[in-house]
Design an enzyme around this catalytic site. Structure first.
Site, PDB file in Angstrom:
ATOM      1  N   HIS A 165       0.888  -1.283   0.116  1.00 34.47           N
ATOM      2  CA  HIS A 165       0.042   0.052  -0.207  1.00 34.47           C
ATOM      3  C   HIS A 165       0.872   1.286  -0.011  1.00 34.47           C
ATOM      4  CE1 HIS A 165      -3.374   2.433   0.377  1.00 34.47           C
ATOM      5  NE2 HIS A 165      -4.323   1.462   1.060  1.00 34.47           N
ATOM      6  N   ASP A 377     -10.949  -5.242 -17.569  1.00 37.39           N
ATOM      7  CA  ASP A 377     -11.189  -6.296 -18.592  1.00 37.39           C
ATOM      8  C   ASP A 377     -10.007  -6.688 -18.969  1.00 37.39           C
ATOM      9  OD1 ASP A 377     -11.781  -7.740 -20.571  1.00 37.39           O
ATOM     10  OD2 ASP A 377     -12.922  -6.373 -21.735  1.00 37.39           O
TER      11      ASP A 377
END
Length: 447
Positions: A165, A377
């Site tokens: 992170h 996608d």
């Protein structure tokens, strides 16, 4: 197979983990992180998941190979991810761009997508879907990303990854994986090119804190509350009906509040009731705010570092509970509005002056809205699920919930709010939600 919480246990066969290096040579250099990046509260590995259905048009294509190759191409543009973090004086973190690469694991599961269970966090069998490499669990001197692609018997597959992170916030890692998807689909380069420029969010000289930052207050938990181990997670859907009901309970000047503000305020109030906070003690709601467009000038397009702050709504438990919902909504709206350019500079300076402190823990509830991953996608269409692998963290002393966009069985769009509490507290929260909605029970239906 044995059913556990709607999912089936299954076995995963993994190949030996390998390092994916950039597809082309990249610079070997040191890159400084911002003073937002290297704060204490971001020094951990965050798991995320993309789950894809079988796509007949992709028969014959191996998702593991497609994603591996696309990641290698993406690392040419995002080459700091292929490096390693080094810690310098005053705990300052710097990326050494070594080109060593990110960890990649190829796997096969003896299960179908249906057997994964309900596609909501916490994702079942995460230990099987995301390999825990002991040497890659830290932050310094280890790979900054681990990706596992698990093929399913039905032709679907799971992309689970764990990232440091410290390197990026949700928007930054979404930008990276969107680039992976574009490259997997045949693009020559990402539609949005990455921008480093971490110096923009480094402290002024000399640093000086100009605003209050209760999100970083040192608070002693006098009651030493301990949340039991027998906790349960439930998901609450706020669709058009629920949002409309809550909005109608607000005074006219709050009717333009965002859905997130309304849901966050509602869950904060109900959770406070459920956890029995002492009336005179302060309680906090921290909202994760993306500040890319709040700075003057805004951060450049393509900035993929941590560009988040945690403005706090603070009040006593008594005031929060004796007042109607609009009191909490007002506090949340005000806190988010105060995340201005000067606020950001002030919190960055605070990081340096106070040794990069963590967020306040005691009696604190942190909410974030993780969205966009449901659009990634990689060639097989949009994922059946895309987002955080866990719905939040609710171990003492701080609780975190990651809200997410969700479409229910009626096709209605809304916000899914997961929360984790002990069973008795959960019963109280469900009852309070039903009261807030004037007896409507749809909001309190766990999926």
């Amino acid at each position: 197979m044995v059913s556990i919480n709607g999912a089936a246990t299954f076995k995963v066969s993994r190949k030996t983990p390998e390092l994916i290096r950039p597809a082309k040579p990249t610079p070997h250099e040191l890159r400084i992180l911002s003073d937002i990046d290297d704060q204490d509260g971001l020094r951990f590995q965050m798991p995320l998941v993309l789950i894809y259905r079988h796509n007949p048009s992709m028969v014959g294509r191996d998702p593991a190979r497609v994603i591996r190759d696309a990641v290698a191409k993406a690392l040419v543009f995002y080459y700091p991810f292929a490096g390693r973090l080094r810690e310098f004086a005053t705990r300052k973190l710097v990326v050494e761009c070594t080109g060593e690469g990110v960890l990649f694991v190829e796997a096969d599961a003896d299960a179908t997508l249906l057997q994964l269970g309900t596609l909501l966090p916490p994702i079942q069998n995460l230990r099987e879907l995301l390999y825990d490499v002991p040497s890659a669990a830290g932050v310094v001197d280890c790979p900054l990303m681990l990706i596992q692609v698990t093929r399913l018997l039905c032709g679907g597959f799971v992309v689970a990854w764990r990232l440091c992170h410290t390197m990026s916030d949700a928007a930054g890692i979404l930008q990276f994986f969107t680039a992976v998807g574009e490259l997997a689909c045949g693009a020559a380069r990402p539609s949005v090119l990455p921008v480093w420029e971490r110096h923009i969010l480094c402290a002024r000289y000399p640093p000086h804190v100009t605003m209050r930052h209760p999100e970083h207050d040192i608070v002693i938990d006098t009651k030493r509350t301990n949340i039991p181990h027998d906790r349960t997670m439930r998901h609450f859907f706020f669709g058009p009906t629920e949002i409309s009901t809550l909005r109608q309970s607000l005074p006219p000047h709050l009717h333009n509040c965002s859905k997130f503000q309304i849901v966050a305020a509602c869950m904060w109030r109900c959770r406070t009731i459920a956890t029995f906070s002492h009336p005179s003690e302060d309680v906090r709601l921290l909202c994760v705010v993306n500040i890319r467009k709040r700075l003057n000038p805004p951060l450049p397009e393509g900035y993929y570092g941590n560009a988040i702050v945690y403005p706090a709504a603070v009040t006593t438990a008594e005031e929060l509970l004796k007042n109607p919902l609009h009191y909490a909504v007002e506090l949340v709206k005000k806190a988010i509005h105060e995340a201005t350019d000067e606020y950001v500079k002030s919190v960055v300076d605070l990081m340096v002056l106070r040794g990069r402190p963590n967020l306040t823990g005691a009696r604190t509830y942190l909410v974030s809205y993780a969205k966009g991953f449901e659009e990634v996608d990689v060639g097989w269409g949009k994922p059946a699920y895309g987002g955080v692998a866990r719905g939040g963290v609710d171990s003492f002393p701080r609780a975190v919930s990651y809200f997410m966009p969700f479409k229910n069985s009626k096709g209605e769009d809304g916000i899914m709010a997961p929360i984790c509490l002990p069973p008795k507290a959960m019963d109280v929260l469900v009852d309070e939600l039903q009261k807030v909605l004037l007896g409507r029970s749809s909001i309190a239906s766990a999926l």
